[in-house]
Design a protein around this motif. Structure first.
Motif, PDB file in Angstrom:
ATOM      1  N   LEU A   1       0.813  -1.214   0.000  1.00 30.97           N
ATOM      2  CA  LEU A   1       0.000   0.000   0.000  1.00 30.97           C
ATOM      3  C   LEU A   1       0.850   1.268   0.000  1.00 30.97           C
ATOM      4  N   ALA A   2       2.068   1.174   0.571  1.00 30.05           N
ATOM      5  CA  ALA A   2       2.898   2.365   0.773  1.00 30.05           C
ATOM      6  C   ALA A   2       3.025   3.255  -0.471  1.00 30.05           C
ATOM      7  N   PRO A   3       3.419   2.715  -1.634  1.00 30.81           N
ATOM      8  CA  PRO A   3       3.582   3.611  -2.787  1.00 30.81           C
ATOM      9  C   PRO A   3       2.258   4.206  -3.270  1.00 30.81           C
ATOM     10  N   GLN A   4       1.161   3.437  -3.141  1.00 32.17           N
ATOM     11  CA  GLN A   4      -0.142   3.963  -3.575  1.00 32.17           C
ATOM     12  C   GLN A   4      -0.562   5.139  -2.698  1.00 32.17           C
ATOM     13  N   VAL A   5      -0.354   4.960  -1.390  1.00 31.82           N
ATOM     14  CA  VAL A   5      -0.721   6.016  -0.447  1.00 31.82           C
ATOM     15  C   VAL A   5       0.156   7.247  -0.685  1.00 31.82           C
ATOM     16  N   LEU A   6       1.457   7.000  -0.854  1.00 31.67           N
ATOM     17  CA  LEU A   6       2.387   8.114  -1.079  1.00 31.67           C
ATOM     18  C   LEU A   6       2.039   8.860  -2.367  1.00 31.67           C
ATOM     19  N   GLY A   7       1.667   8.116  -3.398  1.00 35.31           N
ATOM     20  CA  GLY A   7       1.277   8.738  -4.661  1.00 35.31           C
ATOM     21  C   GLY A   7       0.077   9.658  -4.465  1.00 35.31           C
ATOM     22  N   ALA A   8      -0.941   9.151  -3.771  1.00 31.09           N
ATOM     23  CA  ALA A   8      -2.159   9.931  -3.565  1.00 31.09           C
ATOM     24  C   ALA A   8      -1.862  11.199  -2.761  1.00 31.09           C
TER      25      ALA A   8
ATOM     26  N   VAL B   1       3.660   9.804   5.204  1.00 32.55           N
ATOM     27  CA  VAL B   1       3.262   8.416   4.917  1.00 32.55           C
ATOM     28  C   VAL B   1       4.051   7.453   5.793  1.00 32.55           C
ATOM     29  N   GLN B   2       5.334   7.752   5.996  1.00 34.08           N
ATOM     30  CA  GLN B   2       6.150   6.902   6.864  1.00 34.08           C
ATOM     31  C   GLN B   2       5.553   6.876   8.277  1.00 34.08           C
ATOM     32  N   GLU B   3       5.103   8.032   8.753  1.00 32.77           N
ATOM     33  CA  GLU B   3       4.473   8.079  10.085  1.00 32.77           C
ATOM     34  C   GLU B   3       3.176   7.274  10.101  1.00 32.77           C
ATOM     35  N   ALA B   4       2.410   7.384   9.025  1.00 30.58           N
ATOM     36  CA  ALA B   4       1.152   6.631   8.948  1.00 30.58           C
ATOM     37  C   ALA B   4       1.429   5.123   8.946  1.00 30.58           C
ATOM     38  N   LEU B   5       2.487   4.712   8.238  1.00 33.60           N
ATOM     39  CA  LEU B   5       2.831   3.288   8.194  1.00 33.60           C
ATOM     40  C   LEU B   5       3.229   2.790   9.585  1.00 33.60           C
ATOM     41  N   LEU B   6       4.002   3.622  10.293  1.00 37.28           N
ATOM     42  CA  LEU B   6       4.410   3.238  11.644  1.00 37.28           C
ATOM     43  C   LEU B   6       3.196   3.138  12.560  1.00 37.28           C
ATOM     44  N   ALA B   7       2.243   4.076  12.402  1.00 37.45           N
ATOM     45  CA  ALA B   7       1.020   4.042  13.215  1.00 37.45           C
ATOM     46  C   ALA B   7       0.248   2.757  12.922  1.00 37.45           C
ATOM     47  N   ALA B   8       0.153   2.398  11.632  1.00 38.19           N
ATOM     48  CA  ALA B   8      -0.566   1.172  11.256  1.00 38.19           C
ATOM     49  C   ALA B   8       0.126  -0.058  11.833  1.00 38.19           C
ATOM     50  N   ALA B   9       1.464  -0.058  11.771  1.00 41.82           N
ATOM     51  CA  ALA B   9       2.210  -1.228  12.259  1.00 41.82           C
ATOM     52  C   ALA B   9       2.017  -1.418  13.759  1.00 41.82           C
ATOM     53  N   THR B  10       1.786  -0.321  14.494  1.00 43.93           N
ATOM     54  CA  THR B  10       1.561  -0.483  15.939  1.00 43.93           C
ATOM     55  C   THR B  10       0.087  -0.740  16.247  1.00 43.93           C
ATOM     56  N   GLN B  11      -0.822  -0.115  15.490  1.00 45.48           N
ATOM     57  CA  GLN B  11      -2.254  -0.219  15.835  1.00 45.48           C
ATOM     58  C   GLN B  11      -2.943  -1.443  15.257  1.00 45.48           C
ATOM     59  N   TRP B  12      -2.632  -1.790  14.023  1.00 43.48           N
ATOM     60  CA  TRP B  12      -3.393  -2.853  13.360  1.00 43.48           C
ATOM     61  C   TRP B  12      -3.283  -4.223  14.038  1.00 43.48           C
ATOM     62  N   PRO B  13      -2.108  -4.604  14.509  1.00 43.71           N
ATOM     63  CA  PRO B  13      -2.057  -5.929  15.137  1.00 43.71           C
ATOM     64  C   PRO B  13      -3.006  -6.043  16.331  1.00 43.71           C
ATOM     65  N   GLY B  14      -3.236  -4.956  17.083  1.00 46.14           N
ATOM     66  CA  GLY B  14      -4.130  -5.004  18.227  1.00 46.14           C
ATOM     67  C   GLY B  14      -5.577  -4.791  17.838  1.00 46.14           C
ATOM     68  N   GLU B  15      -5.805  -3.829  16.932  1.00 46.93           N
ATOM     69  CA  GLU B  15      -7.176  -3.419  16.633  1.00 46.93           C
ATOM     70  C   GLU B  15      -7.741  -4.085  15.383  1.00 46.93           C
ATOM     71  N   GLY B  16      -6.907  -4.769  14.644  1.00 41.79           N
ATOM     72  CA  GLY B  16      -7.373  -5.379  13.403  1.00 41.79           C
ATOM     73  C   GLY B  16      -7.171  -4.436  12.225  1.00 41.79           C
ATOM     74  N   VAL B  17      -7.099  -5.004  11.022  1.00 45.09           N
ATOM     75  CA  VAL B  17      -6.904  -4.199   9.820  1.00 45.09           C
ATOM     76  C   VAL B  17      -8.217  -3.499   9.484  1.00 45.09           C
ATOM     77  N   PRO B  18      -8.189  -2.175   9.280  1.00 47.36           N
ATOM     78  CA  PRO B  18      -9.443  -1.488   8.920  1.00 47.36           C
ATOM     79  C   PRO B  18     -10.015  -2.003   7.596  1.00 47.36           C
ATOM     80  N   ASP B  19     -11.315  -1.776   7.382  1.00 47.76           N
ATOM     81  CA  ASP B  19     -11.959  -2.275   6.163  1.00 47.76           C
ATOM     82  C   ASP B  19     -11.323  -1.691   4.911  1.00 47.76           C
TER      83      ASP B  19
ATOM     84  N   PRO C   1      -7.924  -0.242   4.295  1.00 49.10           N
ATOM     85  CA  PRO C   1      -6.601   0.108   4.832  1.00 49.10           C
ATOM     86  C   PRO C   1      -5.932   1.249   4.080  1.00 49.10           C
ATOM     87  N   ARG C   2      -6.154   1.281   2.763  1.00 51.87           N
ATOM     88  CA  ARG C   2      -5.542   2.339   1.953  1.00 51.87           C
ATOM     89  C   ARG C   2      -6.104   3.706   2.373  1.00 51.87           C
ATOM     90  N   GLY C   3      -7.431   3.757   2.512  1.00 43.62           N
ATOM     91  CA  GLY C   3      -8.097   4.995   2.929  1.00 43.62           C
ATOM     92  C   GLY C   3      -7.643   5.429   4.316  1.00 43.62           C
TER      93      GLY C   3
END
Lengths: 419, 131
Positions: free
Chosen positions: A16-23, A38-56, A58-60
């Motif tokens: 997803l990283a390049p798609q998000v960065l492109g947008a 985007v790097q900060e968003a990726l780090l946030a996802a890496a910490t939050q998603w394992p506990g909270e689950g992947v959002p419906d 993820p790209r958005g």
């Protein structure tokens, strides 16, 4: 609402990283700031998603988080500028972001062109490509190259500065430039693959990851440019080389040369895919250097045993390669093929042409090949000298050990023969 | 490519440095700090360390029973390692340029100390495949 996280989120994040960065880049027209956000968003996802689950979506989710970070950053920047230039720019405001545009091209492709821009040094291009197009974190890249995270962060930020200064826009290169820019992309991907192609102890696992990452990005490039024969050639070359990874080192991490590897350990699926790719590429017309190198690799990989290797065919391929490429390394490899087909004396003769090549001066590979051919020719005394010379010149620890062991083996067999 | 830059100093180097006027010591420290900062900002610094006075050093060798044998008396070396940098750079020329800058660090009266710096490549390169 949310899906549970099956396995590691890294692969999803990296895709997803390049798609998000492109947008985000397209919306804010600031590649450098968007890349940080985007790097900060990726780090946030890496910490939050394992506990909270992947959002419906993820790209958005990632775009939203990155956008929020970037808006905060711009607001702070605007406030700072207002303070600094209040007298002249009294009414300075944060730029209004453009609405999200629909991507015209695949953003991964645009990012690869941007990160592998020829104005960057190869180490900067490698680092930036891994982060911006590959979605790796700075910490992961730093670990792979065994440098501190702060140093890697600076290298990446310098690379972005350089791109900003050179004024390269975030869009597809114009048609006239595209072929040359693609060559830079392929070269950087090849370098990343090679970085992982090492067996130095300790960092081995992280380094392997670099090869995997290079293959993943090249695969993505191939999916975007399915008709490009050199992209196919590079992907084939990587697969056919990586197929030998399990056999390349012994239990103590020692190097095992191609001709002595246990071929049962080679990865068959990689070989099948690589051979299919290079066959398809070669049918497309005049082959480029990656296709030709892949074809050589395919011949090695398809031989059931070392002595079954079709050396005349390899020599024919090196003959073509030496016409399309000006690299002395090609001629060096060609000399080995000459020796295998016409005997070591002929091989040594073709090495002599390389002695005058300034690009090869002091290069350990010339000594290593010469030692090998001298050994084949039965001149063990001279072979020992050249193995030792090559050992003194290499910058790879496992390679030095390998070369020193070759010299020692020959010395001992000479001693035994004399006694 | 990674290189280690080893800064050697003569036997009396630590004493000479310790006897410098305050301003000269401060100028030297500031120079080194700036150098390290620049290397870090260039994305080239792997590590940099200064070493303690060689008179605190101990020489160690393996003894016959496996226990370490230490030697408290420092040998009659002419030169000592005073500190080192490990840098990750594009070329040997760049490593040499950094060493040149480090060697120009100021000493007495702001004049360059002109210490010798040994530049050696670190064996971190990938191996070739042998046919």
């Amino acid at each position: 609402m949310s899906k549970p996280l099956g396995g590691m989120p890294e692969h999803l994040l990296r895709e997803l990283a390049p798609q998000v960065l492109g947008a985000v880049t397209r919306r804010f027209r600031d590649f450098s700031a968007a890349e940080d956000a985007v790097q900060e968003a990726l780090l946030a996802a890496a910490t939050q998603w394992p506990g909270e689950g992947v959002p419906d979506n993820p790209r958005g989710w990632l775009i939203q988080v990155a956008t929020r970070r970037l808006t905060d950053y711009q607001r702070k920047e605007a406030a700072r500028r207002r303070r600094e230039f209040s007298a002249v720019h009294a009414g300075y405001l944060a730029p209004v972001p453009a609405p999200f545009e629909v991507a015209q091209h695949d953003d991964t492709l645009i990012l690869l062109f941007l990160c592998c821009h020829p104005s960057l040094s190869s180490s900067s291009a490698i680092a930036l490509t891994l982060r911006a197009a590959g979605g790796l974190t700075t910490a992961e890249i730093a670990r792979a190259f065994l440098v501190p995270e702060a140093t890697m962060a600076q290298r990446i930020s310098r690379a972005k500065q350089r791109i900003q200064e050179s004024g390269v826009p975030f869009e597809m290169p114009v048609e006239a430039e595209r072929a040359q820019r693609l060559r830079s992309v392929l070269h950087v991907l090849y370098l990343i693959f090679n970085e992982g192609y090492t067996s130095s102890a300790g960092a081995e696992l992280q380094r392997c990851e670099l090869s995997d990452e290079a293959m993943r990005l090249t695969r993505a490039l191939h999916a975007m440019l399915p008709g490009d024969a050199e992209v196919m050639g590079l992907l084939a070359l990587m697969l056919l080389t990586d197929a030998r990874r399990p056999a390349r080192t012994g239990p103590a991490g020692e190097l095992i040369p191609l001709m002595r590897q246990d071929r049962n350990l080679w990865i068959r699926s990689h070989i099948a895919e690589g051979v299919a790719l290079v066959t398809a590429a070669l049918s497309k017309g005049v082959p480029g250097p990656y296709q030709l190198q892949a074809a050589v690799s395919a011949i090695h990989d398809e031989a059931p045993a070392a002595e079954d290797t079709d050396w005349p065919q390899i020599l024919a391929l090196y003959d073509i390669l030496s016409r399309v490429s000006d690299s002395p390394m090609v001629n060096l490899n060609r000399a080995v093929a000459v020796a295998m087909v016409h005997g070591p004396a002929k091989g040594l003769e073709s090495l002599r042409d390389l002695d005058g090549d300034k690009r090869m001066a002091g290069n350990h590979r010339l000594d290593a090949v010469r030692a090998h051919l001298l050994e084949m020719a039965g001149d063990h005394g001279a072979a020992v000298d050249h193995y030792q010379l090559a050992a003194a010149r290499t910058a790879s620890l496992p390679e030095r050990e390998y070369l020193l062991l070759q010299a020692a083996r020959l010395r001992e067999s000479r001693g035994n023969a004399a006694g | 490519m990674k290189y280690i830059l080893m800064m050697h100093c003569p036997r009396n180097g630590y004493d000479t440095f310790g006897a410098l006027p305050k301003e000269d010591i401060q100028a030297h420290v500031a120079f080194m700090k700036k150098l390290n900062q620049d290397l870090s900002q260039a994305g080239e610094l792997v590590s940099a360390e200064g070493l303690a006075d060689p008179r605190q050093a101990v020489l160690v060798q393996a003894g016959k029973d496996g226990a370490p044998v230490t030697d408290g008396v420092f040998p009659e070396s002419k030169e000592f390692l005073a500190g080192y940098w490990i840098v990750d750079v594009e070329s040997q020329e760049r490593a040499i340029a950094i060493a040149g800058r480090a060697s120009a660090a100021p000493g007495l009266g702001g004049r360059s100390i002109n210490l010798q710096i040994e530049v050696r490549q670190v064996m971190s390169g990938p191996p070739d495949e042998f046919a």
